[in-house]
Design a protein around this motif. Structure first.
Motif, PDB file in Angstrom:
ATOM      1  N   CYS A 163      27.792   1.711  25.772  1.00 20.87           N
ATOM      2  CA  CYS A 163      28.835   2.286  26.676  1.00 20.87           C
ATOM      3  C   CYS A 163      29.672   2.863  26.314  1.00 20.87           C
ATOM      4  O   CYS A 163      30.589   2.173  25.694  1.00 20.87           O
ATOM      5  CB  CYS A 163      29.012   1.240  27.892  1.00 20.87           C
ATOM      6  N   GLU A 210      32.526   3.498  27.757  1.00 26.86           N
ATOM      7  CA  GLU A 210      33.795   2.933  28.495  1.00 26.86           C
ATOM      8  C   GLU A 210      34.136   1.603  28.039  1.00 26.86           C
ATOM      9  O   GLU A 210      35.192   1.361  27.769  1.00 26.86           O
ATOM     10  CB  GLU A 210      33.383   3.112  30.055  1.00 26.86           C
ATOM     11  N   CYS A 211      33.033   0.871  27.986  1.00 34.82           N
ATOM     12  CA  CYS A 211      33.409  -0.553  27.630  1.00 34.82           C
ATOM     13  C   CYS A 211      32.783  -1.219  26.074  1.00 34.82           C
ATOM     14  O   CYS A 211      33.290  -2.143  25.818  1.00 34.82           O
ATOM     15  CB  CYS A 211      32.944  -1.648  28.748  1.00 34.82           C
ATOM     16  N   CYS A 217      25.507   0.955  32.212  1.00 34.11           N
ATOM     17  CA  CYS A 217      26.056  -0.126  31.617  1.00 34.11           C
ATOM     18  C   CYS A 217      25.697  -1.364  31.968  1.00 34.11           C
ATOM     19  O   CYS A 217      25.463  -1.628  33.238  1.00 34.11           O
ATOM     20  CB  CYS A 217      27.667  -0.132  31.492  1.00 34.11           C
ATOM     21  N   ASN A 264      27.348  -4.087  31.934  1.00 35.24           N
ATOM     22  CA  ASN A 264      28.596  -4.848  32.369  1.00 35.24           C
ATOM     23  C   ASN A 264      28.562  -4.647  33.714  1.00 35.24           C
ATOM     24  O   ASN A 264      28.993  -3.427  34.112  1.00 35.24           O
ATOM     25  CB  ASN A 264      29.597  -4.373  31.399  1.00 35.24           C
ATOM     26  N   CYS A 313      31.727  -2.902  34.879  1.00 33.88           N
ATOM     27  CA  CYS A 313      32.180  -1.464  34.320  1.00 33.88           C
ATOM     28  C   CYS A 313      30.893  -0.570  34.979  1.00 33.88           C
ATOM     29  O   CYS A 313      31.512   0.330  36.031  1.00 33.88           O
ATOM     30  CB  CYS A 313      31.784  -1.241  32.861  1.00 33.88           C
ATOM     31  N   CYS A 356      29.082   1.592  34.384  1.00 34.24           N
ATOM     32  CA  CYS A 356      29.164   3.035  34.023  1.00 34.24           C
ATOM     33  C   CYS A 356      27.785   3.639  33.766  1.00 34.24           C
ATOM     34  O   CYS A 356      26.934   3.090  33.267  1.00 34.24           O
ATOM     35  CB  CYS A 356      30.048   3.408  32.694  1.00 34.24           C
TER      36      CYS A 356
HETATM   37 ZN   LIG Z   1      30.358  -0.180  30.295  1.00 31.75          ZN
END
Ligand SMILES: [Zn+2]
Length: 91
Positions: free
Chosen positions: A5, A7-8, A31, A33, A36, A38
């Motif tokens: 991902c 983002e994370c 994602c 997570n 998140c 995303c």
């Molecule tokens: Zn993420």
């Protein structure tokens, strides 16, 4: 295929994919997570062909002009053709 991902940094899973071109694939990722979640897309494309398969040489030999394709081949004809081909290979 999994991708991290953006983002994370956790692993994102493939949701779906479609081909933009014969050698370019767009994949939708989500994602894993939950905080998140995303969703993003990525492009995968052929960069370089390392070695091409030699299909034309091995699987499809050049049709011989003196041997019609539809002619039934007996053992004798096959033998003479093989001898002729062998002789042709050696200059
Ligand atoms: Zn993420």
């Amino acid at each position: 295929m999994a991708l991290k991902c953006p983002e994370c940094g956790q692993v994102a899973y493939t949701r779906t994919s479609s081909y933009e071109a014969p050698s370019v694939k767009r994949t939708w990722y989500q994602c894993r997570n939950l905080d998140c979640s995303c969703t993003f897309t990525a492009l995968e494309s052929v960069e370089k062909i390392i070695m091409k398969p030699h299909k034309s040489v091995a699987a499809e030999p050049e049709p011989r002009s003196d041997v019609p394709v539809l002619q039934p081949q007996t053992l004798g004809r096959y033998g003479s053709a093989y001898t002729h081909k062998d002789r042709h290979a050696q200059p």
